[in-house]
Motif scaffolding. Sequence first.
Motif, PDB file in Angstrom:
ATOM      1  N   VAL A 161       8.624 100.558  45.482  1.00 58.10           N
ATOM      2  CA  VAL A 161       7.572  99.761  46.133  1.00 58.10           C
ATOM      3  C   VAL A 161       6.469 100.721  46.559  1.00 58.10           C
ATOM      4  O   VAL A 161       6.741 101.746  47.200  1.00 58.10           O
ATOM      5  CB  VAL A 161       8.107  99.012  47.375  1.00 58.10           C
ATOM      6  N   GLY A 170       4.062  90.846  46.815  1.00 52.26           N
ATOM      7  CA  GLY A 170       4.892  91.816  46.085  1.00 52.26           C
ATOM      8  C   GLY A 170       4.532  91.908  44.609  1.00 52.26           C
ATOM      9  O   GLY A 170       4.913  92.854  43.921  1.00 52.26           O
ATOM     10  N   HIS A 216       9.408  91.115  42.865  1.00 53.42           N
ATOM     11  CA  HIS A 216       8.261  90.876  43.754  1.00 53.42           C
ATOM     12  C   HIS A 216       8.678  90.344  45.131  1.00 53.42           C
ATOM     13  O   HIS A 216       7.982  90.582  46.123  1.00 53.42           O
ATOM     14  CB  HIS A 216       7.202  89.981  43.104  1.00 53.42           C
ATOM     15  N   CYS A 260       3.151  94.988  42.905  1.00 55.73           N
ATOM     16  CA  CYS A 260       4.040  96.059  42.417  1.00 55.73           C
ATOM     17  C   CYS A 260       4.528  95.798  40.992  1.00 55.73           C
ATOM     18  O   CYS A 260       5.326  96.563  40.461  1.00 55.73           O
ATOM     19  CB  CYS A 260       5.257  96.209  43.341  1.00 55.73           C
ATOM     20  N   ALA A 277       9.822  93.414  47.079  1.00 53.74           N
ATOM     21  CA  ALA A 277       8.645  94.284  47.256  1.00 53.74           C
ATOM     22  C   ALA A 277       7.709  93.712  48.325  1.00 53.74           C
ATOM     23  O   ALA A 277       7.178  94.446  49.172  1.00 53.74           O
ATOM     24  CB  ALA A 277       7.910  94.445  45.930  1.00 53.74           C
ATOM     25  N   GLY A 278       7.531  92.392  48.306  1.00 51.67           N
ATOM     26  CA  GLY A 278       6.671  91.743  49.305  1.00 51.67           C
ATOM     27  C   GLY A 278       7.236  91.901  50.705  1.00 51.67           C
ATOM     28  O   GLY A 278       6.497  92.091  51.677  1.00 51.67           O
TER      29      GLY A 278
END
Length: 305
Positions: free
Chosen positions: A10, A144, A170, A147, A173-174
């Motif tokens: 990330v 996300g 995602h 990414c 990552a978010g």
Amino acid sequence: MNVIRLSYPVQTLDNRPLLPAGAVLSTETLKELIFSNKARSFQAYPLLEYSEVKHDLLHLISKPPYDIIFSGRDKIAEVMSMLGKVHLVSPILQFLDYFKRSDYHTYCHVLMVFALSALINRDLLVDYREWLTAASIGPTHDIGKTCIPLHILKKDTPLTRAERSIIDHHAAAGYVLLSYFQKDPKDLSAIVARDHHERKDGSGMPRCIKLTDRMVEIIVVCDVYDALISPRPYRAAPYDNRVAIEEITKMAEMNKIGWEVVRSLVAHNRKAKPKPSEVKISGEKRGIAPSLNCHGVVEETDSDS
Ligand SMILES: [Fe+2]
Ligand SMILES: [Fe+2]
């Protein structure tokens, strides 16, 4: 809590690495990450006043089926006044510029999930503060995706299994990005980014938990609905509105989402604007999904094995 292990790294939009692949998203990991960000302070700005957000949002809600959903000057004014209260810090706002420039479908999607969820929140959340909090979580649910490589995000043919796994990243990552920027792993926008692909029956991802939070559930329904009725690179045409509602109804029949949110969505779709509690939903499935739809199709390749 089912702990998430990151499958991919990330990083922020300005390429600051936050966590590597393999990191476990425990409370300790996130607290350490947030501590590393402690000295930086970010200015918050009203989202509607940022760049061309207000203009773009008004344009999007003037097009079918949103023109029916948002019909009535009072309704638009009330929702815009609520949306106008939402403030976001600058690094979070910058992701909108990124999507507008690089992936216009996602840009429109996050704006419409923002607006539609505000409308449904008004029906289902009685407390004003709760409504205001809920309004601020819609626009960031897919942050996300910054990414995810654009060639995968915008692919118009079936994904490989590896690419599907990268897209699924995602949500986690978010969660990392919003915990970091909001300096709180319990921040509701971070939780929503993490959980907006979970379902009530535990069939979602990434943690396969049984979704119980009403605010997250509202985002889930708006997220799926907007994705169905909007243009996407992986299918020839969007879903017809009626078919999209039938798909959403199917999800409620399978207990993936709750009926209350579905009733509110259907009420706004009707010209007579009945109260959501008075809406009767037909179980009929007469619509036909668009042909040439690659969504959910995973291509097996040698590189996947
Ligand atoms: Fe998503
Ligand atoms: Fe989304």
